[in-house]
Design an enzyme around this catalytic site. Structure first.
Site, PDB file in Angstrom:
ATOM      1  N   ASP A 457      67.689  42.862  36.979  1.00 37.88           N
ATOM      2  CA  ASP A 457      66.717  42.225  36.608  1.00 37.88           C
ATOM      3  C   ASP A 457      66.864  40.919  37.000  1.00 37.88           C
ATOM      4  OD1 ASP A 457      64.309  41.564  36.668  1.00 37.88           O
ATOM      5  OD2 ASP A 457      63.476  42.626  34.840  1.00 37.88           O
ATOM      6  N   TRP A 459      64.313  39.217  38.117  1.00 37.52           N
ATOM      7  CA  TRP A 459      62.776  39.078  38.407  1.00 37.52           C
ATOM      8  C   TRP A 459      62.038  39.028  37.484  1.00 37.52           C
ATOM      9  CZ3 TRP A 459      65.623  42.955  41.102  1.00 37.52           C
ATOM     10  CH2 TRP A 459      66.176  42.014  42.355  1.00 37.52           C
ATOM     11  N   ASP A 460      62.343  38.842  36.663  1.00 35.95           N
ATOM     12  CA  ASP A 460      61.878  38.858  34.989  1.00 35.95           C
ATOM     13  C   ASP A 460      60.947  40.149  34.455  1.00 35.95           C
ATOM     14  OD1 ASP A 460      61.143  38.061  32.340  1.00 35.95           O
ATOM     15  OD2 ASP A 460      59.607  36.374  33.253  1.00 35.95           O
ATOM     16  N   TYR A 461      61.113  40.780  35.528  1.00 36.50           N
ATOM     17  CA  TYR A 461      60.235  42.265  35.277  1.00 36.50           C
ATOM     18  C   TYR A 461      60.540  43.260  34.014  1.00 36.50           C
ATOM     19  CZ  TYR A 461      58.790  42.737  40.013  1.00 36.50           C
ATOM     20  OH  TYR A 461      58.290  42.312  41.373  1.00 36.50           O
ATOM     21  N   ASP A 462      60.989  42.495  32.562  1.00 40.80           N
ATOM     22  CA  ASP A 462      60.773  42.827  31.638  1.00 40.80           C
ATOM     23  C   ASP A 462      60.005  44.029  31.259  1.00 40.80           C
ATOM     24  OD1 ASP A 462      59.312  40.887  32.143  1.00 40.80           O
ATOM     25  OD2 ASP A 462      59.593  40.489  29.758  1.00 40.80           O
TER      26      ASP A 462
END
Length: 809
Positions: A457, A459-462
């Protein structure tokens, strides 16, 4: 009367002015349209611009052909708009409303133009008729309903009644241990919800003034409501009156505030097998912005002396003394089998080797450290050896976990390593657990299973959502499941014993390239259960308040790198991330009606417009981490002038320790008007069948009343679908209660139709999850209205309870 004051003369001057305006607009459209055309975009703006220049010059000369030409341009614009976007009302607004206003002004010039009146009247009649039809058509289309399928009748419960125990009380952040955000109360229902009124209001007095956003959901146990304020002050209130019973202030300093002064909730714990009259037999536990776990007596608010040191333990021990604000707890801890399990926020975007994301478990009675899970050091099960620290920079868990007492598991929605947008320095364990749901065994402090939602990741898709526990009927009988929403909008349904998907998950090819082509995963997982994600963006999806700013957004779109979801980060130009890091489902999570078997999910639908910034350029811009002496000096200088360095997350984050800083235009806003480049809606709410994953209804969520160009509230009641933070609660009375949108309204929605049937204006933003309880035979709805700096809603410190008038239940 002098000649220049006669009506004809005045009309001539207005015609001259209108002609100049049209010509200037034409020049802007021609220049921008030529650039857009060279980028491979629409030809319309160039052709319309050239036509407007000629039309404007003819009007300057009072030549009626200028009006005829503008009328032709308007009609061709109508044809083009319908060809591009069909019957999409929001899409027609920037394409037609501005030209429509100009059409009326052009018609008003006809009395001073040549030739005769008959032709002028005919042109006026045609123009007005077309304008009226187009305007009415566009307005009538902006709120078209979405999918509409029958909502199931009662078929539950989908879950062990012991898990779904929210009833008269609201004993946990998510309503119950299952985190379903459901109340079985029915006193408030679809027939009487319109009679709701404010029963009491409490003010915490905690107004941070900078980076505000409490995001709090209170608890209710017995006759008491428990909550925390933005800077972790704890309160106990009388559940019937809102009167304060006690307060405890842990004295959190302002420099400890991370990105947001948030305390989403507290945790209640009853010590087993002790006399309930003893001090701290029942206790309220919270995590603080300065990294402490605090336990106070639920009856008095006094710190529990046997818990840690004077009622507190520090999670920072073993982290190497992180700088203030770098490590903070913003979510309520979860307690399973007597163990307090907590993650923490590591301030995003600061430095690659920031504090560790270690997960820790503490004894709920003594505060003693029971375990620590450092993914890079599985040999360390508690504190690190003397002189060492937990591994720096590992993925953290900043949101709310969910516990399963029966299985002894805690479900951890994990985040990323401390530099979100660059992955080359990550280690194998970080790649394994980043943006994954980890089921941690509280008896061993080690993972039993994990399920990853994004590979490598950047894309900061935490994972921000608390997961929901549900028991689902399957071919092999009833299966204990977990519902996992994500920022991507993908909703995964997993067996909570093993982590295996219970609905199909499909690997699809993902774009490569960017600054780290070898790092990009070839495929990414997509849920076949349900996805809140929308189709890929196109140039035609660009928006604005007029054709000019819509054209600017189209130019930006064509200049940017965009290959759909998972477009790789770039440095030579902007890249479009869609959905953005606040897209899909965030910390508000979903609600579940376990009787009807319906999931309620509100979501964001916005892109980000990003660019990686080389280190030398970032240094020139003054983008330094919070603990850098240069940042500290600038912050002091600004503070002396009454300013601060607060900004949107990612908007100039240094990411020290990797080659690039990151610049995120969250929501992809234009700098002048402040409007978003993507056309509405920007947020929605959906009902989903929990068994099949079928969408039952879907609609835009949030009105335009507090939104508008230049930050000016339009006060329009149109459901534009706004950005939203915070989730909902559902009730057996057939209602969904939710605030969260940027219109500062709390509303009741009919779960069967998706229609709003009650609303009330809040005194501040309602970026929090509501809760429901009953006290003395009266049902209450409670919302914390504290606003949110990122959502640009008004700051506040309100706790507001609603109920039916006495005697009306």
């Amino acid at each position: 009367m002098p000649r220049w004051t006669t009506p004809a003369s005045l009309g001539g001057w207005l015609t001259l002015l209108l002609g100049i305006v049209l010509a200037v607009i034409g020049v802007v459209l021609t220049v921008g349209g030529a650039q857009l055309m060279m980028l491979g975009g629409s030809w319309y703006y160039l052709l319309a611009g050239l036509g407007l220049i000629v039309s404007g010059l003819l009007l300057v000369c009072r030549d009626v052909r200028g009006a005829w030409l503008y009328g032709a341009i308007f009609l061709l614009t109508l044809v083009w708009a319908l060809w591009e976007r069909g019957l999409n009302g929001w899409a027609l607004i920037p394409r037609l409303v501005g030209p429509l206003v100009l059409m009326f002004l052009v018609l008003a010039t006809l009395p001073v133009l040549k030739p005769g009146k008959g032709k002028r009247a005919g042109l006026a009649a045609i123009g007005l008729a077309v304008a009226t039809v187009v305007f009415g058509f566009a307005v009538g289309q902006v709120n078209r309903p979405g999918v509409d399928s029958p909502v199931p009748g009662p078929r539950g419960p989908f879950g062990d009644p012991a898990l779904i125990k929210a009833g008269m009380d609201w004993p946990a952040y998510g309503g119950s241990d299952a985190a379903q955000r459901y109340s079985p109360l029915t006193q408030i229902n679809k027939d009487n919800v319109g009679q709701l009124q404010r029963a009491w209001t409490f003010r915490t007095g905690d107004l941070p003034g900078e980076r505000w956003g409490a995001e709090t959901t209170p608890l209710k146990i017995g006759n008491t409501v428990y909550l925390c304020s933005a800077r972790n002050k704890m309160f106990a209130l009388d559940a019937a009156t809102g009167q304060q019973k006690w307060a405890y202030d842990p004295k959190v300093a302002d420099d400890q505030i991370p990105y947001t002064a948030a305390c989403r909730g507290v945790t209640y714990y009853a010590v087993p097998n002790v006399d309930q009259a003893q001090p701290c037999a029942t206790r309220v536990i919270e995590g603080t912005l300065d990294g402490r776990i605090i336990a106070v007596d639920a009856k008095t608010g006094a710190p529990c002396p046997a818990f840690g040191t004077n009622g507190a333990v520090s999670i920072k021990e073993g982290m190497g003394n992180p700088y203030p604000g770098m490590v903070s707890i913003t979510s309520a801890p979860v307690i399973v089998r007597g163990v307090i399990v907590t993650g923490h926020q590591v301030l995003d975007g600061q430095k690659r080797w920031n504090a560790s994301g270690v997960i820790q478990g503490y004894d709920a009675v003594t505060g003693k450290l029971r375990f620590a899970w450092d993914m890079m050091r599985p040999d360390i099960t508690t504190a690190p050896p003397a002189g060492q620290t937990y591994t720096l920079g590992t993925p953290n868990m900043w949101t709310t976990a969910t516990g399963d007492e029966a299985l002894g598991l805690v479900y951890l929605p994990m985040g990323n390593s401390a530099a979100d947008y660059y992955s080359s320095l990550r280690r194998p364990a970080e790649d394994q657990y980043s943006s994954a749901l980890v089921a941690l065994d509280v008896t061993t402090g080690k993972p039993r299973w994990s399920y990853q939602t994004v590979r490598r990741d950047v894309w900061d898709y935490d994972l921000g959502s608390q997961v929901t526990l549900v028991d689902l009927p399957t071919g092999g009988g009833v299966t204990p499941a977990v519902i996992l929403p994500s920022k991507r909008g993908e909703i995964f349904v997993l067996d909570r014993r093993t982590g295996q998907p219970l609905h199909g998950v499909e690997d699809r090819m993902a774009p490569g390239g960017g600054v780290e082509p070898a790092q990009r995963a070839r495929t990414q997982p997509y849920s076949l259960f349900n996805s809140l994600a929308k189709p890929v963006l196109t140039e035609r999806d660009m928006w604005g308040m007029s054709p000019i700013d819509q054209m600017i957004c189209r130019i930006q779109f064509k200049k940017a790198s965009y290959e759909g979801e998972f477009t790789a980060p770039t440095v030579d130009r902007r890249w479009i991330q869609y959905p953005g890091y606040n897209g899909g489902s965030d910390w508000g999570s979903v609600a579940l009606d376990p009787r009807r078997g319906v999931i309620v999910a509100n979501y964001n639908d916005m892109p980000n417009y990003n660019r990686l910034v080389p280190r030398a350029e970032a240094d020139k811009l003054g983008w330094f981490s919070r603990d850098d002496p240069r940042y500290i000096q600038r912050e002091k200088e600004l503070a002396n002038r009454g300013g601060n360095l607060s900004k949107a997350e990612g908007a100039g984050d240094p990411q020290e320790g990797v080659p690039y800083a990151i610049d995120v235009n969250a929501g992809w806003r234009l700098p002048f008007t402040g409007l978003l480049c993507k056309q509405p809606p920007y947020g929605g709410i959906r009902a989903i069948d929990v068994v099949s994953g079928r969408t039952l209804w879907d609609r835009p969520f949030g009105t335009a009343r507090k939104n508008g160009p230049f930050g000016i509230p339009s006060m329009l009641p149109l459901e534009i679908g706004t950005p939203n933070n915070g989730g909902s609660v559902v009730t057996a009375g057939g209602l969904i209660f939710i605030a969260s949108a940027t219109d500062d309204l709390i509303r009741a929605i009919d779960i069967e139709t998706g229609k709003t049937i009650w609303s009330d204006a809040l005194p501040a933003g309602g970026q929090a999850n509501p809760m429901i309880y009953e006290q003395d035979g009266r049902q209450y709805l409670v919302i914390v209205a504290a606003g949110h700096h990122f959502m640009q809603t008004p700051e506040g410190d309100y706790v507001i309870a609603y109920a039916l008038p006495r005697g009306r239940a």
